[in-house]
Design an enzyme around this catalytic site. Sequence first.
Site, PDB file in Angstrom:
ATOM      1  N   MET A  10       0.838  -1.201   0.000  1.00 33.13           N
ATOM      2  CA  MET A  10       0.000   0.000   0.000  1.00 33.13           C
ATOM      3  C   MET A  10       0.877   1.257   0.000  1.00 33.13           C
ATOM      4  SD  MET A  10      -3.373  -0.966   2.144  1.00 33.13           S
ATOM      5  CE  MET A  10      -2.702  -0.709   3.770  1.00 33.13           C
ATOM      6  N   VAL A  37      10.721  -7.274   9.588  1.00 39.10           N
ATOM      7  CA  VAL A  37      11.877  -6.383   9.734  1.00 39.10           C
ATOM      8  C   VAL A  37      11.568  -5.414  10.871  1.00 39.10           C
ATOM      9  CG1 VAL A  37      13.306  -4.630   8.615  1.00 39.10           C
ATOM     10  CG2 VAL A  37      12.474  -6.599   7.303  1.00 39.10           C
ATOM     11  N   GLN A  85      -3.101 -12.333   7.638  1.00 45.05           N
ATOM     12  CA  GLN A  85      -3.200 -12.162   6.188  1.00 45.05           C
ATOM     13  C   GLN A  85      -2.505 -13.316   5.481  1.00 45.05           C
ATOM     14  OE1 GLN A  85      -2.755  -8.261   4.102  1.00 45.05           O
ATOM     15  NE2 GLN A  85      -0.668  -8.925   3.734  1.00 45.05           N
ATOM     16  N   HIS A 101       9.240  -3.333   3.540  1.00 39.40           N
ATOM     17  CA  HIS A 101       8.824  -3.574   2.156  1.00 39.40           C
ATOM     18  C   HIS A 101      10.035  -3.909   1.283  1.00 39.40           C
ATOM     19  CE1 HIS A 101       5.531  -0.663   3.483  1.00 39.40           C
ATOM     20  NE2 HIS A 101       4.822  -1.685   3.049  1.00 39.40           N
ATOM     21  N   ARG A 109       2.484   2.982   9.315  1.00 42.87           N
ATOM     22  CA  ARG A 109       1.775   3.813  10.293  1.00 42.87           C
ATOM     23  C   ARG A 109       2.716   4.380  11.358  1.00 42.87           C
ATOM     24  NH1 ARG A 109      -2.452  -0.250   9.106  1.00 42.87           N
ATOM     25  NH2 ARG A 109      -4.291   0.861   8.361  1.00 42.87           N
ATOM     26  N   ALA A 112       3.993   4.012   1.004  1.00 36.31           N
ATOM     27  CA  ALA A 112       4.679   4.530   2.201  1.00 36.31           C
ATOM     28  C   ALA A 112       5.769   3.523   2.595  1.00 36.31           C
ATOM     29  CB  ALA A 112       3.701   4.806   3.344  1.00 36.31           C
ATOM     30  N   LEU A 145       8.689  -2.516  11.758  1.00 36.91           N
ATOM     31  CA  LEU A 145       8.480  -1.413  10.824  1.00 36.91           C
ATOM     32  C   LEU A 145       7.053  -1.458  10.293  1.00 36.91           C
ATOM     33  CD1 LEU A 145      11.756  -1.274   8.706  1.00 36.91           C
ATOM     34  CD2 LEU A 145      11.201  -0.161  10.850  1.00 36.91           C
ATOM     35  N   ALA A 200      11.892  -0.117   5.108  1.00 30.46           N
ATOM     36  CA  ALA A 200      12.848  -1.215   4.919  1.00 30.46           C
ATOM     37  C   ALA A 200      12.177  -2.586   4.965  1.00 30.46           C
ATOM     38  CB  ALA A 200      13.953  -1.114   5.976  1.00 30.46           C
TER      39      ALA A 200
HETATM   40  P1  AMP Z   1       1.387  -2.900   3.473  1.00 27.12           P
HETATM   41  O1  AMP Z   1       1.970  -1.856   2.571  1.00 27.12           O
HETATM   42  O2  AMP Z   1       1.326  -2.501   4.906  1.00 27.12           O
HETATM   43  O3  AMP Z   1       0.106  -3.484   2.937  1.00 27.12           O
HETATM   44  O4  AMP Z   1       2.428  -4.089   3.448  1.00 27.12           O
HETATM   45  C1  AMP Z   1       2.803  -4.701   2.232  1.00 27.12           C
HETATM   46  C2  AMP Z   1       3.543  -5.966   2.542  1.00 27.12           C
HETATM   47  O5  AMP Z   1       4.709  -5.650   3.296  1.00 27.12           O
HETATM   48  C3  AMP Z   1       2.716  -6.944   3.387  1.00 27.12           C
HETATM   49  O6  AMP Z   1       2.935  -8.269   2.900  1.00 27.12           O
HETATM   50  C4  AMP Z   1       3.294  -6.756   4.770  1.00 27.12           C
HETATM   51  O7  AMP Z   1       3.176  -7.894   5.590  1.00 27.12           O
HETATM   52  C5  AMP Z   1       4.737  -6.462   4.450  1.00 27.12           C
HETATM   53  N1  AMP Z   1       5.376  -5.747   5.562  1.00 27.12           N
HETATM   54  C6  AMP Z   1       4.961  -4.596   6.136  1.00 27.12           C
HETATM   55  N2  AMP Z   1       5.768  -4.281   7.180  1.00 27.12           N
HETATM   56  C7  AMP Z   1       6.693  -5.269   7.257  1.00 27.12           C
HETATM   57  C8  AMP Z   1       7.790  -5.530   8.128  1.00 27.12           C
HETATM   58  N3  AMP Z   1       8.101  -4.713   9.133  1.00 27.12           N
HETATM   59  N4  AMP Z   1       8.524  -6.645   7.914  1.00 27.12           N
HETATM   60  C9  AMP Z   1       8.208  -7.495   6.902  1.00 27.12           C
HETATM   61  N5  AMP Z   1       7.185  -7.296   6.036  1.00 27.12           N
HETATM   62  C10 AMP Z   1       6.438  -6.200   6.219  1.00 27.12           C
END
Ligand code: AMP
Length: 287
Positions: free
Chosen positions: A32, A179, A156, A39, A190, A34, A187, A37
């Site tokens: 989504m 991470v 998820q 991502h 938000r 933003a 990380l 590290a």
């Molecule tokens: P989001 O942009 O929040 O929908 O996240 C996109 C993808 O990145 C999802 O598969 C999340 O689980 C993954 N993600 C977000 N934060 C982290 C993190 N700190 N460590 C590993 N994967 C992450």
Amino acid sequence: MSTIDGLRERIAAAKNRAEPGPAARVVLVPTMGALHAGHLSLVRRAHARGGIVVVSIFVNPLQFGPTEDLASYPRTLDADVAALAAEGVAFVFAPEVSTMYPDGAADTRVTAGPVAALLEGAVRPGHFDGMLTVVTKLINIVGPDVVVFGQKDAQQVFLVQQAFADLNMRTEIEVVPIVREPSGLALSSRNRRLEPTEIEAALALSAALAAAVAAAPDGLQAAQVAAHTILAAQPLVKLDYLVVVSPHDFQPVAAGFTGPARMLVAAHVGSIRLIDNEAIDLGSAPA
Ligand code: AMP
């Protein structure tokens, strides 16, 4: 910003140019935006799995409830595109809402399994149906061999794995570990909306999980007490749930459960809702 036909043509051309084998493999990383590290670690894993890496950036209205933070969700598209270029990502798919939902919303949706009613789904009704619907759409748009998710969103991951099995999806799922900041804080996009005092308080989530992991050899209750003690010491943390689930069915484990499981925590810190989780290996309670 990105059209579906344009993206498909560019992916097809890249596949034609690539040597058969891993270089021609298409790997999708849905996000989504933003980007942080966490991502980027998904992007690096994607590059390890195939030659054609596609990162989607789409804040999917379908997975936000009416009272959730859709409007205020951080959007940093220029910085995201620059970060992905620095990672060597050639394909960024950042569609408009009207590209993904030309009729306003999808009348046809993917219904997640019953686990979608628990935990995140209990607080966010419809969230996982919205997530699975957009993931299915992205897969049909991109046609990836592999799709990469982060363990950060453990529920998820479970529901995507279940849906892909139930629906005979051909795309392989790759899961990347969480991470964290050196402080332990997982990380999250938000996090950038947290005030400094809230960041301090938010550390209680990962600290609680770490304490539970350390106490786990003494059993489920010891692990839960260790985690609750840390969370309760932070007045800014409003706990939503702290639960241990079985990795097999994602159901909360019963008292006396032993073996590998996963502890999940969700809490509001100020107005920001955060989630975290950790693998935990539960021993039996000391006699
Ligand atoms: P989001 O942009 O929040 O929908 O996240 C996109 C993808 O990145 C999802 O598969 C999340 O689980 C993954 N993600 C977000 N934060 C982290 C993190 N700190 N460590 C590993 N994967 C992450």
